[in-house]
Motif scaffolding. Structure first.
Motif: not given
Length: 475
Positions: A344-345, A381, A388
């Motif tokens: 998630l980066s 995040q 999610y």
């Protein structure tokens, strides 16, 4: 607890060396990006304890220290994780690995004053100029002062890439990754057969003799195998470590069929079925068995999933090192850093020639804030993990598009840099630094925008759940 991938130059799509590692410990462990200036006329000693590190390891400071970069822990500025020095040597470390109980019974770790992951970048990078020299110095320290823990470290320069593993408190082995192959590790000792006559291998002088004397290796059993002689291999590896190495090998060699829990029999090196790209390395750092029943995020958060994925929430940064020997050094070496959970980066490039970073890359603690670069990614995040399946695709798509656009912009910048560098180095360096700082700023701005987008979505979700409208649906 980490995952490491090392790829030789003939196994990559463009002829570069590629090295990737995820650093996993705590999501509250904010990371900084630090540029250490060159120093002259130094005396005294480097002290882990003086920095608030884990033990009392010390080592003489080099009289003249080279400039180098690290990505350290906010609290101690140690455990520098990854970096390059001005000579072009890069390293990433460490991969936590574990010696067998039998090996530690006869040669325990020197936990009081042996070298640990806290210290390696700050000892090696200021003074060593090549990958082999870095291996040799770290090996000598392990032999004389001991290792404070088990670890693996990758070293890369413009000519070679090496990987070193500890075997016990004072024994170690290292090997140059074959040019046409790759190596993957997930918290295991993975190096295999050792031949002291092989110029592509290095080790402690008593590696085989010590193992023989202490009953860790019997010559009648065949060729000496480092991992079998020294490192742990038990039920803990079957679900925590083996699946990650299996996933790496399955991605790069799709036709390879092997049981997920057969870690000790996995090949140490493989030639990939297709040449490995930078994008492959990013994808693997983001891997979490997505699309399968073992995905701990896509089917509702499942911390009890037995297969430990490569990308975990408590990853505090992941990175991909790329070394392209045919280019001028300032752009030849890049480290792509994804702060927080890689899945998630955003992998953002930091070029070797980057002269300074914004102040927010030296900020961030174990308490969330709205300024530090680390927490800009981590807050996003954390919010995404509350749903999610719904929110991750939004973030992954946006960061994926940004990385693709940045890659195209990098090609154009690098082409112009090469032209300028041959005529006016100062002009080329300004171009590089302006570009790199602009990319960092745009990535941070995107993270902040996505945070607000996701907050908006979650606000609407919660309102829909507890709306309490009257019977006419009015306020």
């Amino acid at each position: 607890m980490c995952t490491t991938i090392v790829v030789g130059e003939k196994a990559t799509a463009d002829g570069s060396f590629l090295v990737a590692r995820s650093a996993d410990s705590s999501s509250l462990k904010a990371q900084h990006f630090v540029i250490h200036p060159a120093k002259t006329g130094q005396s005294g000693v480097y002290s882990c304890k003086a920095h608030g590190g884990v033990n009392d390891f010390t080592y003489p400071l080099p009289e003249n220290a080279m400039r180098y970069t690290t990505v350290p822990n906010w609290k101690t500025q140690l455990h520098g994780a990854v970096g390059y020095n001005e000579a072009g040597l890069g390293l990433t470390g460490t991969e936590s690995i574990f010696a067998s109980d039998e090996a530690l019974a006869v040669d325990p770790y020197n936990k009081a004053s042996g070298i640990t992951e806290d210290d390696i970048p700050d000892v090696i990078l200021p003074r060593c100029r090549t990958a082999r020299e870095g291996v040799e110095l770290l090996g000598k320290i392990i032999e004389t002062q001991g290792a404070g823990e088990g670890f693996g470290v990758a070293f890369v320069d413009m000519n070679d890439v090496w990987y070193l593993e500890t075997g016990s408190g004072h024994q170690w082995m290292a090997e140059r990754t074959p040019a046409d192959s790759y190596f993957g590790s997930g918290n295991q000792g993975r190096l295999g057969n050792y031949d002291p006559a092989d110029p592509n291998q290095l080790a402690s002088p008593t590696l085989v003799a010590f193992a023989t004397e202490k009953g860790l290796y019997r010559p009648e059993d065949g060729v000496f195998n480092f991992s079998k002689a020294y490192t742990r291999d038990d039920g803990r590896d079957r679900v925590y470590n083996d699946p990650r190495v299996w996933a790496i090998q399955k991605h790069l060699n799709p036709s390879l069929e092997q049981p997920v829990d057969a870690g000790r029999s996995f090949p140490v090196y493989l030639t990939p079925e297709k040449k490995v790209t930078l994008e492959d390395m990013k994808l693997l750092m983001r891997h979490h068995f997505e699309g399968t029943e073992h995905d701990p995020y896509g089917n509702g958060l499942n911390g009890a999933e037995p297969w430990r994925p490569i990308s975990v929430f408590r990853t505090y940064e992941a990175h991909v090192m790329q070394v392209r020997p045919w280019l001028p050094l300032p752009i030849a070496e890049v480290v792509y850093v994804a702060f927080g959970m890689a899945d998630l980066s955003c992998f953002v490039p930091f070029y070797h020639g980057l002269e300074a970073v914004p102040a927010q890359y030296g900020m961030g603690t174990d308490h969330a804030d709205t300024v530090s670069a680390y927490w800009k990614y981590r807050r996003l995040q954390t919010l995404v993990m509350t749903d999610y399946p719904k929110l991750a695709p939004i973030v992954k798509s946006a960061f994926g598009a940004f990385e693709a656009e940045t890659a195209e912009a990098q090609k154009a910048m690098e082409a112009e840099f090469v032209e300028r560098f041959a005529k006016d180095e100062a002009s080329a360096m300004k171009l590089l630094n302006d570009f790199n700082l602009d990319v960092l700023a745009k990535a941070e701005a995107l993270a902040e925008k996505l945070l607000n987008d996701v907050f908006t979505i979650r606000t609407a979700d919660i309102e829909a759940t507890v709306v309490f409208k009257n019977n006419k649906s009015k306020d």
